[in-house]
Each structure stands twice: as structure tokens, then as C-alpha cells.
Design a protein around this motif. Structure first.
Motif, PDB file in Angstrom:
ATOM      1  N   GLU A 321      24.769 -24.837  33.225  1.00 28.05           N
ATOM      2  CA  GLU A 321      24.061 -26.092  33.497  1.00 28.05           C
ATOM      3  C   GLU A 321      24.768 -26.924  34.558  1.00 28.05           C
ATOM      4  N   LEU A 328      14.161 -31.427  38.748  1.00 27.19           N
ATOM      5  CA  LEU A 328      13.222 -30.762  37.844  1.00 27.19           C
ATOM      6  C   LEU A 328      11.829 -30.684  38.470  1.00 27.19           C
ATOM      7  N   LEU A 346      18.345 -32.099  35.761  1.00 30.10           N
ATOM      8  CA  LEU A 346      18.556 -31.772  34.352  1.00 30.10           C
ATOM      9  C   LEU A 346      19.714 -32.586  33.795  1.00 30.10           C
ATOM     10  N   THR A 365       8.792 -29.435  32.618  1.00 31.22           N
ATOM     11  CA  THR A 365      10.100 -30.018  32.294  1.00 31.22           C
ATOM     12  C   THR A 365      10.342 -30.022  30.792  1.00 31.22           C
ATOM     13  N   THR A 372      16.870 -25.369  27.241  1.00 33.52           N
ATOM     14  CA  THR A 372      18.282 -25.741  27.368  1.00 33.52           C
ATOM     15  C   THR A 372      18.922 -25.890  25.993  1.00 33.52           C
TER      16      THR A 372
END
Length: 575
Positions: A321, A328, A346, A365, A372
Motif C-alpha cells: 500500500e 483512486l 488510498l 473505490t 484493502t
């Protein structure tokens, strides 16, 4: 000498005995009288060996030779007639059939003149024919294999592209601006690797008569052709590797449903290409807004696929990440209008202190946020990460931090409200049709969110972790965690059932994993009640049956789901 005399002399020489012909010199080039169908389509040098040429042996491909009369090149008069017939045609009528003559699309006068001309026999050999009937004297498997190495007829192509954007695009992966993609198809600007990957992806959701009885063969053939085109045209030369990256992710969706190892390797290759192309950073502002958004969506689709596949044992995510700097995706309406819009990154969105809006407008999104959270839970639960020194009930533990992160995702997704029927009505167009490309993301994001909770609180996985820590467990901790996993398992079955009843597609291969996970947890709850001699809550039984029904429904399209059904039935029989 006159022309007729020359022709007669040539014919006489052809009929003479071979010993009267001049012997070939040492440096004479040996010409192959006939190339196999694959080499002719690829315009590569064929060794001419029977039954398989050298190229087909190298890639383990079916090798097919047609009668010699069909391999002769058309005469110059035939080519001229073909070019004349093509004048006035739009690029869309010419694209997928490069080098192929479709008699049915020519004017009536031209068709009659062609059919009466001697060259018609040579020109008509590449016309797209319908599937051979059972009475066809030729080997059906060979005919079908050859038929699926080239693009299908225009009407079939249009049908499959429609199926792709109805059933595959944004469910949940997104790569293209639909209108501009269709324009590129019409003008022949989509390369073979990408086009055939789309055909393979769309065929799972097609029932067109052209592929009747041979959908599996056609799907595998198109996927194989796309993969070979990547190897020959994009990975071996400097030739727009972005196309290779998108093709690889599409092919991964095909292979991950049956041959997981092959799909896993293609994901890794796609990730490396994305990193090499700097897709993890914002595209140049000199690019048109549509191309910028396609740049972002290509990366986020790889990211999403990387996280979803990480639910497999010992398959950790490859993308970190902290390495992501691209914003996004925008919402679907902005993408369709082709305008630029500023969206958060993000990192900004998963920060509690962020000043961004509490609600997320872009449905893509929402899926990225849920994925995630799932990736973080999988890394903690499945991938052999070093043991957290803190017990999971400690406020400083990774377990507690993950629950806090899931609370943040719940805040963005608004999981409990509104209900699925209300969401469906929100995405219903004025003409009564549903905006599936936005709606499916909303449903999918919630399923992924509940799957993350089920994994984090799974009774088996949690007990295995506690056994390694050798610490005293509070009496209520495991009971409470098991109850949380059961609640989210029920949410998965309810959400999917409500979505199906409301008209959603619910066709992603990930639903098989979510349903077997939910069904396994609920089955364990039922088994515990039986061991204790207690009556199981009817709601638990009902949700368990729903989960198995979802798995069976998904298994109609995905091989790995049907295998899960068989294994689950075997497991229940053992119990």
C-alpha cells in the motif's frame, strides 16, 4: 514465341519426367509447398513437417494442413476484386476479418459476379462457416480448433463485446472507457492479444448459437491465442506493454477459475509490468482525461486482483500500500462523460485524520477499500506472518488494529444501510434498466467486507494462532469471536440472495470463495449444536442452505466452484 506457345511449353515441361529437369544447385532455397494453418495465420515460416510442424511442436499446439488447392494465394485479379468490394465499407466492417472475405456482406451484384468467376473458389475458402453438423465428414475437433484461432464473424464479435460490458466490465475489474473502446474496435485498433482475452472472458456469459456445443473449446482456444500473442508480440519486443498488462489480468480471470497456479503466475507478471510502466503513479496530465482514467483503472484492477487472490494459503499480496501514489478511480458517470476529476489517494482515504468526505462516491473505490481490508486480514491470518507478541484481545495487538480498520471501512461503505433493494432502486435508470457497472461494485464491496470479518474471526484459524502463543485465553473471547464470524457469514448469504432477487448479476468467481467460507462457518455452528444436543436456530440452517445454493449457482460458470461443491458434499458425508 507467342503467349500460347509459351503456355504450352510450360505445360509440356511440367508433364515431362523429373529426370529431365535441371538439378537444383547447392544454394537453392527449399520452399515449403504448403504451410500449416497456424503458421499461415501468423505469417511465420513453417517447417512443413507432418503430422506437426516445428512451430506447433514447440508450443504444443494442434497442427492442421488443408488441401493444397486451398493454400494457393488468390490471383491478382481476385485481390483487385476484393479491394474494390471493400471500398465504401466502414472500418468496423473490415477490422476483425483482416485478410478474410465475407461474401454475405458484399453487394448482391458483386456476389453474383464472384460466384460465377473462376476465382470465387479461391476467395471463398476463408469465409466464416457455421459450426459443422454431425454429418460433416471432416474431424470436428480439428475444424473447431482451427475456427477459434481467428476472430469470429462481425455479428458474433459484437455479441461478445456486448456480453463483456454487461457481465464482466466493472464486475469488479475495470479497464476501459466503453464508448472509446468500441470505437477502437470499429477502427481495428485493438491488438489481437487484448481482443482475444476479452472474447475468452465474455464467452462464459454467452449462449450464442455460433458456439453451441463448443464453448469450452472456444474459450480455451481464445485464451491460448491471447497468451501466445503476448509472448510473440508484446513481451519479446518493445511494443506497448500496457496492452500486455491488461491482457494478463483478463487471462488471470480465466485461469484462476480452474488452473490457479497458472493464474497466480500471470498476476505476478502483470504486477511487474505495472510497476515498470509506473502505473502506481499519477499519469501525465498531457494525456486525455479518458486515457488517464484508464491508466488508473488498469492499475487498480491489478491491485484488486492481487488482494482477492491472496485468500489462498501461502499466496501473499505482491503490491504494498505504501508504494501506491495514484489517485483512486472516479465515479462511473464522470468516466462516461470523459472528464477529469480529482479524487483522493488510498492513503488519504484510509486515514482517520483525513479531511476527505466521509462517504465514497465512486463505487469502484468502495470495492478497493474492502479489498484493502481483506488483504490485511489475509496477511495476518493466512500468510505465515511473524506472530504478534500481543494477544489478540490486547488493545495494542494487530488483531485489534485490524478490527479498528474494518470499522473505518464500514464507515466509508455504510454497510448496514441502505438495504440491497434500496441500492438497486438508486441505480435504476429512467428507462427501468439497471446500471450494472455501478451497482455490482456496491454489492461486491459488501461481500468482500463480510468475508474479511469471517477470516479474521474464523474459529479454526484463531485457535491455531492461539495455540502457538501459549497464553491463557479469556473464557468469552473465542465464543464472542465465533459469534461475530457467524453473524457475518449470515450477512454474506443474505446479501447475495437479496441481490439475486433484485436482478443483480452476482457472477464473479469470488462469490464461490465467500459462500464456501460462510457455509463452512455455519456448518460448524450446526455441528456444535448437534454435539451439545441443542436445537439449531432455524435461521442458521436457512442461511447455511442459502450459502450452499450460492455455491452451486456459481459452479455453473466457474470450475473451481463446482469442485468446492463436490468437496463440501464429501465433507458433510464424513461428518
Amino acid at each position: 514465341m507467342s503467349s500460347s506457345d509459351g503456355t504450352a511449353a510450360d505445360a509440356s515441361w511440367e508433364r515431362s519426367d523429373g529426370r529431365s529437369r535441371p538439378p537444383p544447385t547447392v544454394n537453392t532455397i527449399r520452399r515449403i509447398r504448403q504451410a500449416c494453418t497456424n503458421c499461415r495465420h501468423r505469417k511465420t515460416r513453417c517447417s512443413g513437417e507432418r503430422p506437426r510442424c516445428m512451430n506447433c511442436r514447440r508450443v504444443d499446439r494442434v497442427c492442421h494442413y488443408e488441401p493444397y488447392s486451398t493454400t494457393n494465394p488468390p490471383s491478382s485479379a481476385s485481390v483487385a476484386a476484393n479491394n474494390g468490394a471493400a471500398k465504401g465499407k466502414s472500418p468496423s466492417s473490415l477490422f476483425p476479418r483482416a485478410g478474410v472475405v465475407d461474401i454475405s456482406r458484399l453487394p448482391l451484384a458483386t456476389r453474383k459476379s464472384r460466384q460465377s468467376s473462376p476465382s470465387h473458389r479461391l476467395l471463398s475458402i476463408n469465409i466464416r462457416l457455421p459450426p459443422p453438423s454431425p454429418q460433416t465428414p471432416f474431424p470436428t475437433c480439428q475444424v473447431q480448433c482451427m475456427r477459434f484461432t481467428t476472430a469470429p464473424p462481425p455479428a458474433v464479435m459484437d455479441h461478445l463485446i456486448d456480453a463483456y460490458f454487461l457481465h464482466v466490465h466493472n464486475q469488479p475489474y475495470s479497464y476501459f472507457h466503453e464508448q472509446s473502446f468500441r470505437e477502437r474496435v470499429n477502427y481495428g485498433l485493438i491488438p489481437k492479444c487484448l481482443l482475444f482475452a476479452i472474447l475468452a472472458s465474455a464467452l462464459k456469459f454467452s449462449d450464442i448459437e455460433y458456439f453451441q456445443g463448443s464453448i469450452r473449446e472456444a474459450t480455451e482456444a481464445y485464451a491460448r491465442e491471447a497468451w501466445l500473442a503476448i509472448l510473440h508480440e508484446h513481451l519479446t519486443v518493445e511494443n506497448n506493454p500496457t496492452l500486455a498488462e491488461r491482457t494478463l489480468t483478463l487471462l488471470t480471470l480465466f485461469y484462476i477459475g480452474g488452473r490457479t497456479s497458472s493464474g497466480w503466475l500471470k498476476i505476478g507478471l502483470a504486477v511487474r509490468i505495472a510497476q515498470d510502466l509506473q502505473l502506481m503513479r499519477e499519469p501525465k496530465n498531457t494525456m486525455p482525461p479518458i486515457e488517464q482514467e484508464e491508466h488508473r483503472r488498469a492499475f487498480w484492477s491489478i491491485y484488486l486482483l492481487d488482494k482477492l487472490v491472496s485468500v489462498g494459503q501461502s499466496r501473499p499480496p505482491a503490491i504494498a500500500e505504501e508504494d501506491i501514489h495514484v489517485q483512486l478511480p472516479s465515479d462511473e458517470e464522470t468516466l462516461r462523460r470523459g472528464i477529469w476529476k480529482k479524487t483522493p489517494t488510498l492513503h488519504q482515504l484510509i486515514n482517520w485524520k483525513s479531511e476527505t468526505e466521509s462517504s465514497v462516491n465512486g463505487t469502484f473505490t468502495q470495492t478497493i477499500l474492502a479489498a484493502t481490508a481483506l488483504g490485511r486480514c489475509c496477511r495476518y491470518v493466512l500468510h505465515g506472518r511473524e506472530m504478534d507478541e500481543m494477544p489478540p484481545w490486547d488493545p495494542r495487538s494487530d488483531f485489534t488494529l485490524l478490527n479498528t480498520f474494518l470499522l473505518l471501512i464500514d464507515h466509508h461503505l455504510q454497510v448496514e444501510t441502505p438495504s440491497i433493494p434500496q441500492i438497486v432502486e438508486h441505480y435504476r435508470r429512467p428507462d427501468g434498466t439497471l446500471d450494472f457497472q455501478s451497482l455490482e461494485h456496491v454489492v461486491f464491496a459488501r461481500i468482500v467486507f463480510h468475508t474479511a470479518h469471517c477470516l479474521l474471526n474464523h474459529p479454526f484459524l484463531l485457535r491455531m494462532r492461539l495455540q502457538k502463543s501459549n497464553c491463557k485465553v479469556p473464557p468469552k473471547f473465542l465464543t464472542r469471536s465465533f459469534q461475530i464470524s457467524c453473524n457475518h457469514a449470515r450477512s454474506i448469504s443474505s446479501l447475495v440472495e437479496d441481490a439475486i432477487a433484485s436482478g443483480c448479476h452476482v457472477q464473479s468467481s469470488f462469490y464461490a470463495y465467500a459462500s464456501i467460507l460462510a457455509g463452512g462457518i455455519l456448518s460448524l455452528a450446526i455441528h456444535i449444536d448437534q454435539e451439545k444436543g441443542q436445537v439449531t436456530d432455524p435461521e442458521t440452517l436457512n442461511h447455511y442452505q442459502k450459502a450452499i445454493h450460492i455455491l452451486e449457482r456459481t459452479g455453473r460458470r466457474w470450475d473451481h466452484a463446482s469442485k468446492m461443491v463436490s468437496l463440501h458434499c464429501l465433507f458433510r458425508a464424513i461428518l
